[in-house]
Design a protein around this motif. Structure first.
Motif, PDB file in Angstrom:
ATOM      1  N   THR A   1      -2.559   6.526   4.972  1.00 23.25           N
ATOM      2  CA  THR A   1      -3.784   6.007   4.367  1.00 23.25           C
ATOM      3  C   THR A   1      -4.907   7.016   4.513  1.00 23.25           C
ATOM      4  O   THR A   1      -5.670   7.269   3.567  1.00 23.25           O
ATOM      5  CB  THR A   1      -4.188   4.678   5.019  1.00 23.25           C
ATOM      6  OG1 THR A   1      -3.084   3.763   4.947  1.00 23.25           O
ATOM      7  CG2 THR A   1      -5.386   4.077   4.318  1.00 23.25           C
TER       8      THR A   1
ATOM      9  N   GLU B   1      -1.009   1.059  12.435  1.00 23.15           N
ATOM     10  CA  GLU B   1      -0.676   1.182  11.019  1.00 23.15           C
ATOM     11  C   GLU B   1       0.295   2.334  10.788  1.00 23.15           C
ATOM     12  O   GLU B   1       1.210   2.240   9.965  1.00 23.15           O
ATOM     13  CB  GLU B   1      -1.957   1.406  10.198  1.00 23.15           C
ATOM     14  CG  GLU B   1      -1.710   1.414   8.693  1.00 23.15           C
ATOM     15  CD  GLU B   1      -2.988   1.628   7.906  1.00 23.15           C
ATOM     16  OE1 GLU B   1      -3.513   2.763   7.935  1.00 23.15           O
ATOM     17  OE2 GLU B   1      -3.452   0.669   7.272  1.00 23.15           O
TER      18      GLU B   1
ATOM     19  N   GLN C   1       3.904   2.093   9.085  1.00 17.49           N
ATOM     20  CA  GLN C   1       4.294   2.901   7.928  1.00 17.49           C
ATOM     21  C   GLN C   1       5.622   3.615   8.174  1.00 17.49           C
ATOM     22  O   GLN C   1       6.497   3.651   7.295  1.00 17.49           O
ATOM     23  CB  GLN C   1       3.195   3.924   7.614  1.00 17.49           C
ATOM     24  CG  GLN C   1       1.922   3.295   7.072  1.00 17.49           C
ATOM     25  CD  GLN C   1       0.802   4.316   6.917  1.00 17.49           C
ATOM     26  OE1 GLN C   1       0.877   5.450   7.413  1.00 17.49           O
ATOM     27  NE2 GLN C   1      -0.273   3.925   6.228  1.00 17.49           N
TER      28      GLN C   1
ATOM     29  N   ASP D   1       0.834  -1.210   0.000  1.00 20.50           N
ATOM     30  CA  ASP D   1       0.000   0.000   0.000  1.00 20.50           C
ATOM     31  C   ASP D   1       0.866   1.257   0.000  1.00 20.50           C
ATOM     32  O   ASP D   1       0.548   2.242  -0.682  1.00 20.50           O
ATOM     33  CB  ASP D   1      -0.917   0.010   1.225  1.00 20.50           C
ATOM     34  CG  ASP D   1      -2.011  -1.042   1.142  1.00 20.50           C
ATOM     35  OD1 ASP D   1      -2.246  -1.566   0.040  1.00 20.50           O
ATOM     36  OD2 ASP D   1      -2.615  -1.349   2.194  1.00 20.50           O
TER      37      ASP D   1
END
Length: 607
Positions: free
Chosen positions: A359, A415, A419, A75
């Motif tokens: 995100t 998350e 990242q 991603d």
């Protein structure tokens, strides 16, 4: 090196690559991370990308110890590739992997940040010129000619600092000559000679035009004969003269070539005209071939003389595209340089100050609240005032149990940490005001997977435990482990995971609603909490996403039930939700609704 020595290249793949590219070209494509070449040869793009990640990234990909870690990694690369200035740069971004040494990470960071600063310093016109040059490069599919033209366009734009320094000292005159030669030559095709494009040589174009006119006349030879006869031409001498005049006026052929082509012993007009035109076609074709060969050789000599300059331009344009693409990504998300800590076996740390989740940021979500968090021997001494001026900095525990409100951002924080660590390990800037990262050998990221299934429990344990028991540094980011088994067993297993993480000198954050059932925790672990603060006038949950350290966060069912009561349009449904409100504390529900209404009225009164 044999093709089969590359990860993912078996006999069938090798045969495909050799048949389509040839062995040497296939190896070059793999070593250079050329996804397009492998895809054009017939490999699925995803498979080509996986092969190249292994070939160019080595063991770095093994850092991603779980499928969720690999998913987060992919991603991130997709987010970064969205800012690529060329398709080739996007492909190169997609095959980036975690690097194996701090030196390599620092080197790439130096390059990307220099590119970021250089790009930020360009005027709007200069940026537009650079992007236009790369747009044309992409339109020509990144060919050698496209690269040389892009280099000349960048030189013309006058950009020469940071990443552009690679083209600043290129020999412009040689590149211009090479650009002309590359534009002239069609290139090689298997078993054929070099072709010269129209417009490259005036005499060659004239000969080709003449041949075309002669071929058109040959296709209509009978009409030509009839036209001449209609003009009253009857005897042989007059017919020869009239046909000669017709050729000279309509085909641009020279009189000497016409007369040399005319047959001496033609039996009639048809034989005479056909013989002349066939001879002219043959003569002109031979002349074109000779001229094309001469012109092509001259252009090839020019390219040979400029070969070094061309190769440098191709490499520079490609490298600049990659650096600019990563620079645009870093600028878009206001990324900064992470500090690498504990490189020589000292105490590890992961910390972020005002970190943002990419995100959410990519969705233009204005509600993204930066968070500050830290594990291990970090240097965070305070939490920024815009979060909570009274909040003390986190202690230096290596493991944290994160608790708190439903929809409170716990998973998003996991998350975000994932990242930051991934980007830093790839030598890329991170979305935080400041960050400290100890590169890890294994990144265990496990999202919440709600399935009461023994198979799921077993497969989860098989994926997250082995990295902890192997040598090397491990970072555990585990979300709601209790979702895959019953609460009692989940608490016991989660306590064991926390203990194992501490025992193995790993770092970790474990999100759970079972904090009370985990006591007592090892002293190297702490409990942090995220708190909901009520409902806003629109009955949306108000959450302070900044964790409070050494504090157990609480779930907030009363806020959720309050919203359901307020939004229920059916009387029976409302009564049902009110029954639930009594279960969680009806006075709390009513107070929550009153606070939301008061907040709305207060806001309205100040407009």
């Amino acid at each position: 090196m044999r093709l089969e020595e590359y990860w993912g290249v078996g006999p069938k793949t090798r045969e495909t690559l050799v048949d389509e590219l040839g062995r040497e070209a296939a190896i070059r494509a793999i070593e250079n991370g050329n996804v397009r070449a492998l895809a054009d040869a017939g490999l699925a793009r995803g498979r080509a990308t996986r092969i190249l990640r292994r070939a160019t990234g080595g063991d770095g990909i093994d850092t991603l110890a779980t499928s969720d870690a690999r998913s987060a990694y992919k991603d991130l690369l997709e987010l970064a590739s969205d800012h690529a200035v060329t398709q080739r740069a996007a492909d190169r971004i997609r095959v980036l992997t975690p690097l194996s040494t701090r030196e390599a990470m620092e080197e790439r960071l130096d390059d990307v940040l220099a590119a970021r600063d250089a790009w930020a310093g360009l005027s709007a016109d200069d940026r537009e010129a650079v992007l236009a040059a790369y747009e044309r490069y992409d339109e020509r599919e990144g060919s050698e000619r496209a690269a040389v033209n892009a280099a000349l366009a960048l030189l013309e734009a006058g950009v020469d600092s940071g990443p552009f320094a690679a083209i600043a000292d290129l020999e412009r005159e040689r590149l211009e000559a090479a650009a002309e030669a590359l534009a002239a030559l069609d290139g090689y095709e298997s078993g054929s000679r070099v072709r010269v494009r129209e417009g490259a040589d005036e005499e060659l174009d004239r000969l080709r035009g003449t041949l075309g006119a002669v071929e058109d006349m040959d296709a209509n030879a009978l009409e030509v004969i009839e036209d001449l006869r209609d003009d009253g031409v009857r005897d042989v001498t007059a017919f020869r003269q009239a046909f000669e005049d017709r050729l000279l006026s309509e085909t641009d052929v020279t009189i000497d070539r016409v007369r040399a082509a005319m047959p001496e012993n033609a039996t009639d007009a048809t034989d005479f005209v056909g013989g002349t035109l066939r001879a002219l076609r043959s003569d002109l074709t031979e002349a074109i071939d000779e001229r094309e060969e001469t012109v092509a050789e001259a252009f090839q000599e020019t390219l040979a003389d400029a070969r070094t300059a061309v190769d440098r331009a191709v490499e520079a344009v490609d490298d600049i595209a990659l650096q600019l693409s990563l620079a645009r990504f870093a600028l878009e998300y206001d990324c900064t340089r992470p500090e690498f800590v504990a490189p020589d076996g000292g105490e590890a740390a992961v910390s972020v100050v005002d970190a943002r989740n990419l995100t959410l940021a990519a969705r233009d979500d204005e509600s993204v609240q930066p968070v500050t968090y830290a594990l291990g021997d970090h240097g965070v001494t305070s939490v920024p005032d815009d979060a909570d001026s009274d909040l003390e900095a986190p202690d230096r525990e290596q493991v944290a149990v994160l608790t708190g409100a439903n929809s409170g951002g716990k998973t998003t924080l996991l998350e975000t940490l994932c990242q930051v660590v991934l980007l830093a390990s790839m030598g890329l800037p991170v979305p935080a005001e400041r960050a400290e990262v100890t590169p890890v050998d294994s990144l265990v990221f496990h999202r919440r997977h709600a399935s009461f299934n023994a198979g799921v429990l077993e497969s989860t344990l098989r994926s997250i435990v082995p990295p902890l028991t192997s040598d090397g540094r491990t970072l555990m980011l585990v979300d709601e482990f209790e979702a895959i088994t019953e609460p009692g067993s989940a608490a016991d297993l989660l306590h064991g995971l926390v203990t194992l993480t501490v025992d193995r000198d790993a770092m970790g954050v474990f999100v759970t609603h079972l904090a009370d059932d985990l006591e007592p925790l090892p002293p190297e672990a702490r409990v942090d909490g995220i708190f909901a603060e009520g409902l806003d006038p629109d009955l949306e949950l108000r959450v302070d996403y900044q964790p409070r350290f050494d504090t157990v966060g609480r779930s907030t069912p009363e806020f959720i039930v309050s919203r359901l009561v307020a939004n229920a349009s059916d009387r029976r449904e409302r009564a049902g939700f009110e029954t639930l409100g009594e279960a969680v504390g009806n006075d709390v529900v009513q107070r929550t609704l009153a606070d939301a209404r008061w907040s709305g009225e207060g806001n309205a009164g100040t407009d």
